[in-house]
Design an enzyme around this catalytic site. Structure first.
Site, PDB file in Angstrom:
ATOM      1  N   LYS A 248     118.474 -12.686 -61.587  1.00 15.52           N
ATOM      2  CA  LYS A 248     117.653 -11.847 -62.458  1.00 15.52           C
ATOM      3  C   LYS A 248     116.198 -11.945 -62.037  1.00 15.52           C
ATOM      4  O   LYS A 248     115.704 -13.041 -61.728  1.00 15.52           O
ATOM      5  CB  LYS A 248     117.841 -12.306 -63.900  1.00 15.52           C
ATOM      6  CG  LYS A 248     117.138 -11.471 -64.953  1.00 15.52           C
ATOM      7  CD  LYS A 248     117.470 -12.023 -66.340  1.00 15.52           C
ATOM      8  CE  LYS A 248     116.824 -11.233 -67.462  1.00 15.52           C
ATOM      9  NZ  LYS A 248     117.177 -11.796 -68.795  1.00 15.52           N
TER      10      LYS A 248
ATOM     11  N   SER B 291     118.952  -8.643 -71.857  1.00 19.34           N
ATOM     12  CA  SER B 291     118.026  -8.135 -70.869  1.00 19.34           C
ATOM     13  C   SER B 291     118.532  -8.300 -69.438  1.00 19.34           C
ATOM     14  O   SER B 291     117.990  -7.698 -68.514  1.00 19.34           O
ATOM     15  CB  SER B 291     116.675  -8.847 -71.022  1.00 19.34           C
ATOM     16  OG  SER B 291     116.792 -10.244 -70.797  1.00 19.34           O
TER      17      SER B 291
ATOM     18  N   SER C  65     120.715 -12.515 -74.157  1.00 20.45           N
ATOM     19  CA  SER C  65     120.655 -11.749 -72.910  1.00 20.45           C
ATOM     20  C   SER C  65     121.669 -12.178 -71.863  1.00 20.45           C
ATOM     21  O   SER C  65     121.888 -11.456 -70.883  1.00 20.45           O
ATOM     22  CB  SER C  65     119.244 -11.842 -72.312  1.00 20.45           C
ATOM     23  OG  SER C  65     118.292 -11.295 -73.203  1.00 20.45           O
TER      24      SER C  65
END
Length: 530
Positions: free
Chosen positions: A47, A121, A145
């Site tokens: 990420k 996210s 997330s």
């Protein structure tokens, strides 16, 4: 590891990948890996709020980007274990959001199609695993997330005990609550990665170690009552998880409300306020709106909230006297991108209803797929336990008897005996039988030689086949489907909906309308050729 195939997949999904290494560099790294290492040759994604040397860290904001000199410790441990970083994945900007729709780099769709959000996210990380591009991925998890995207893409998500995986080299969202999370297509892979990545990092003030005895037969509880926000499909899916012990989760849900409706929003400003003040135009309006609510809380508010949270922790501790593991639906309902657009803040809170309390209450969590609703939307369960119960949760997650497969409607070249049917068989799909659509479709013979099923008010019923495919294979299957075809919701003549092949209407313009044949097989039997 096929470096060329990986790079091609990355280039084909700019909404999933923000940056990546080239094929030559991936091959070179693969050649240098000792095959005896525990993660030897396994490609993984990171990420883009976690540092990877050689690639910029953007946190989903181009003007915030910087180039780190070294890997975050959690990334370095995986590299030293033989895993190979492919690149950096998309996210809700500054890891603020659970939708996957808050990024200037694009808004990924769930691998199950139909306009379904990917969740956030950690949107890109989840999709990159679900579509088969990488073996596993790192995300982060402050409010859910690392679990919501897993639920919406039919994969496993581990949110470890806070501090068990170092957050050094991670752009903070809410520093005291942040966790690095792990995505994989199955529990054994996720657990193997977890065992490599965990461990104390001396330079990280939030890093810690601990363990609880491994419980082979933990006591499992479920909530006395739940809100599925009117979603009968998700409610029915969770009901498949039977359990005799019920507990009151009211204190947990109240604790979760403190995260976005209380002063912990202000903690996000502790690291981002200077940038926000200097570059307000660089931050998406919805992200800026969430962050700026932090200015509305005082120090008195913060202490009052801490006092209330301590009372709620005490109530949660009493719950753990009766059970060892709590099972909850990861999300109570799903949303499409268009639905999210109707209420950016409210729907985000709905997605986090059963996730956002975990870090405030210092819980560990593992998310696993739980089959599908009748209309083909993914369902999921999250197992919670007190801090450092991670090993027990992973062991239990391995044993859950879930029907994790998807009913898929195929129209043309993937039918039995047709040229691309092997793509189903190679992925372990099994034929359920022949069915018909509702009378609201037209069928066209596209220039590519394939049929295209288009929804139309002047439609008819079309013959199709229904196949049952393991959910873990859906992503890689979808990656091989070229436009104008895609997966979406197909209505059947019995009133149900399934996931199936649909064609964008523009592609049918000028193509022969073969609806009258009643289906591709009949059309072919009359002498038509591809």
């Amino acid at each position: 590891m096929d470096a060329n195939a990986i790079v091609e997949a990355v280039r084909g999904r700019p909404d999933v990948w923000i940056s990546a290494f080239g094929a030559d560099e991936l091959r070179e790294r693969a050649e240098q890996v000792d095959p005896r290492l525990p993660l030897a040759g396994m490609p993984f994604a990171v990420k883009d709020n976690i540092d990877v040397a050689g690639l910029p860290t953007t946190a989903g904001c181009p003007d915030f980007a910087y180039l780190p000199e070294r890997n975050a410790p959690v990334v370095q441990r995986l590299v030293e274990a033989g895993a190979i970083v492919v690149g950096k994945t998309n996210l809700d900007q500054f890891a603020t959001g659970l939708t996957g729709a808050r990024s200037p780099y694009g808004a990924p769709e769930s691998v199950f199609g139909g306009g379904l959000i990917s969740g956030g996210s950690s949107s890109g990380s989840a999709v990159a695993v679900a579509d088969g591009t990488v073996a596993f991925a790192l995300g982060t998890d402050t409010a859910g997330s690392g679990r919501v995207p897993a639920a919406l893409n039919g994969i496993v998500g581990i949110k470890p005990t806070r501090g068990l995986l170092s957050t050094l080299g991670v752009v903070p969202a809410c520093r005291s609550l942040d966790c690095v999370s792990i995505f994989a297509r199955d529990v054994p892979t996720a657990d193997r990665v977890m065992r490599v990545a965990r461990g104390r990092v001396r330079e990280d003030p939030w890093s810690r170690e601990g363990c609880r005895p491994l419980l082979a037969e933990p006591r499992i509880g479920v909530p006395e009552a739940l809100d599925f926000f009117g979603d009968a499909g998700q409610e029915k899916a969770f009901a498949r998880f039977g359990c005799d012990v019920t507990v009151d989760v009211g204190p947990l849900l109240e604790a979760g409300d403190l995260l976005y409706r209380g002063p912990w929003v202000a903690e996000r400003l502790a690291d981002l306020d200077d940038f926000l003040q200097a570059h307000p135009e660089s931050v998406l309006p919805v992200t800026r709106a969430v962050l700026e609510t932090g200015h509305g809380f005082t120090a008195v508010d913060a202490f009052r909230a801490q006092h209330r949270l301590q009372e709620l922790r005490n109530a949660a501790d009493r719950m753990w006297e009766r059970i060892d593991v709590l099972a909850l639906p990861t999300i109570g309902t799903t949303f499409t991108h268009s639905e999210i657009g109707e209420d950016l803040i409210g729907h985000n809170l709905t997605l986090g209803r059963y996730t956002q309390f975990a870090n405030l209450l210092d819980l560990a969590a593992v998310t696993v797929p739980n089959g599908f609703t009748a209309d083909g939307r993914p369902a999921s369960i999250t197992l919670f336990g007190p801090a450092f119960s991670d090993d027990t949760l992973a062991l239990l997650a391995r044993s859950l008897p879930v029907d994790n497969s998807l009913t898929l409607a195929v129209v043309g070249l993937h039918l039995s005996g047709e040229p691309r049917n092997g793509e189903l068989l190679d992925r372990g799909a099994t034929l359920v039988g022949v069915a018909r659509t509702a009378p609201c479709y037209r069928l066209y013979h596209l220039p590519s030689g394939a049929p295209g099923l288009v929804r139309s008010e002047a439609g008819e019923s079309i013959e199709i086949e229904l196949w049952q495919m393991p959910a873990t294979e859906v992503g890689s299957f979808l990656a091989g489907i070229a436009a104008p075809l895609s997966l979406g919701r197909v209505a059947l003549d019995d009133g149900t909906e399934v996931t199936g092949f649909l064609c964008e209407a523009y592609a049918a313009a000028g193509a022969p309308d073969i609806t009258a044949s009643g289906g591709w097989r009949n059309y072919r039997a009359r002498g038509a050729t591809t």
